[in-house]
Design a protein around this motif. Structure first.
Motif, PDB file in Angstrom:
ATOM      1  N   THR A 214      57.560  42.631  39.675  1.00 10.50           N
ATOM      2  CA  THR A 214      56.954  42.259  40.915  1.00 10.50           C
ATOM      3  C   THR A 214      55.722  41.931  40.797  1.00 10.50           C
ATOM      4  OG1 THR A 214      57.301  43.887  41.265  1.00 10.50           O
ATOM      5  CG2 THR A 214      59.346  42.774  41.578  1.00 10.50           C
ATOM      6  N   SER A 215      55.200  41.793  39.661  1.00  8.67           N
ATOM      7  CA  SER A 215      53.564  42.625  39.653  1.00  8.67           C
ATOM      8  C   SER A 215      52.843  41.182  39.055  1.00  8.67           C
ATOM      9  CB  SER A 215      53.386  43.777  38.955  1.00  8.67           C
ATOM     10  OG  SER A 215      53.217  43.583  38.097  1.00  8.67           O
ATOM     11  N   VAL A 216      53.519  40.621  38.261  1.00  7.90           N
ATOM     12  CA  VAL A 216      52.871  39.417  37.762  1.00  7.90           C
ATOM     13  C   VAL A 216      53.189  38.445  38.431  1.00  7.90           C
ATOM     14  CG1 VAL A 216      51.501  40.287  35.917  1.00  7.90           C
ATOM     15  CG2 VAL A 216      54.303  39.390  36.355  1.00  7.90           C
ATOM     16  N   PRO A 217      52.776  37.235  39.031  1.00 11.51           N
ATOM     17  CA  PRO A 217      53.324  35.841  39.746  1.00 11.51           C
ATOM     18  C   PRO A 217      54.002  34.402  38.606  1.00 11.51           C
ATOM     19  CG  PRO A 217      50.860  35.125  39.214  1.00 11.51           C
ATOM     20  CD  PRO A 217      51.141  37.194  38.610  1.00 11.51           C
ATOM     21  N   VAL A 218      53.406  34.604  37.498  1.00 11.75           N
ATOM     22  CA  VAL A 218      54.242  33.611  36.604  1.00 11.75           C
ATOM     23  C   VAL A 218      54.455  35.021  34.906  1.00 11.75           C
ATOM     24  CG1 VAL A 218      52.998  31.417  35.453  1.00 11.75           C
ATOM     25  CG2 VAL A 218      52.672  31.794  37.976  1.00 11.75           C
ATOM     26  N   ASP A 219      55.450  34.191  34.566  1.00 16.56           N
ATOM     27  CA  ASP A 219      56.345  34.383  34.222  1.00 16.56           C
ATOM     28  C   ASP A 219      56.222  33.300  32.928  1.00 16.56           C
ATOM     29  OD1 ASP A 219      55.727  36.736  34.461  1.00 16.56           O
ATOM     30  OD2 ASP A 219      56.853  36.421  36.105  1.00 16.56           O
ATOM     31  N   ARG A 220      57.405  33.415  31.817  1.00 15.66           N
ATOM     32  CA  ARG A 220      57.630  32.400  30.268  1.00 15.66           C
ATOM     33  C   ARG A 220      59.794  32.742  30.377  1.00 15.66           C
ATOM     34  NH1 ARG A 220      53.240  34.563  29.971  1.00 15.66           N
ATOM     35  NH2 ARG A 220      54.503  36.148  28.900  1.00 15.66           N
ATOM     36  N   ILE A 221      60.313  31.443  30.898  1.00 17.75           N
ATOM     37  CA  ILE A 221      61.760  31.365  30.273  1.00 17.75           C
ATOM     38  C   ILE A 221      61.545  30.931  29.100  1.00 17.75           C
ATOM     39  CG2 ILE A 221      62.255  29.376  32.056  1.00 17.75           C
ATOM     40  CD1 ILE A 221      64.281  31.349  32.905  1.00 17.75           C
ATOM     41  N   GLY A 222      62.595  31.024  28.086  1.00 14.86           N
ATOM     42  CA  GLY A 222      63.147  30.393  27.865  1.00 14.86           C
ATOM     43  C   GLY A 222      64.498  30.210  26.858  1.00 14.86           C
TER      44      GLY A 222
END
Length: 128
Positions: free
Chosen positions: A14-22
């Protein structure tokens, strides 16, 4: 490195706005940046029409979701990886709720990534 528990791992997501999906698309690995929200035990993302993710979720393929925050100078940080099946949001009330909670990076369809209980083991989350 320190292994992290489920609750701390979901809190870190919840603390980061952008992540990665694989995911696998046409027999090849694909990794895309996405923004998300954590809703209980679900990770919810927004994707656009025609995306590889939508075609993958149409047949219930497994996806991996990864987030991190690293300070390369200090050599500290954390990473969390979640695996599970991505399923579309199917009700208009759910979609409306998610529209209020998350401002998407793109226009398109809502996806609940990794289902209601994504697989998240201490071995897939660490803090250095």
């Amino acid at each position: 490195m320190i292994e992290l528990g489920r609750e701390e791992s979901l809190a870190l997501l919840t603390s980061v706005p952008v992540d990665r999906i694989g995911l696998a698309h046409q027999a090849l690995p694909v990794v895309r940046p996405v923004n998300h929200l954590v809703d209980g035990d679900s990770i919810v993302i927004h994707t656009h029409p025609g995306s590889a993710l939508l075609s993958a979720t149409g047949i219930g393929r497994v996806v991996a979701y990864e987030a991190d925050c690293l300070d390369l100078d200090a050599r500290i940080g954390w990473t969390v990886m979640v695996t599970g099946r991505a399923v579309p949001v199917t009700t208009s009330s759910e979609a409306a709720r998610y529209r209020r909670l998350l401002i998407p990076a793109s226009t398109g369809r809502w996806i609940t990534s990794c289902g209601s209980r994504p697989r998240l083991s201490p071995a897939t989350a660490w803090r250095a």
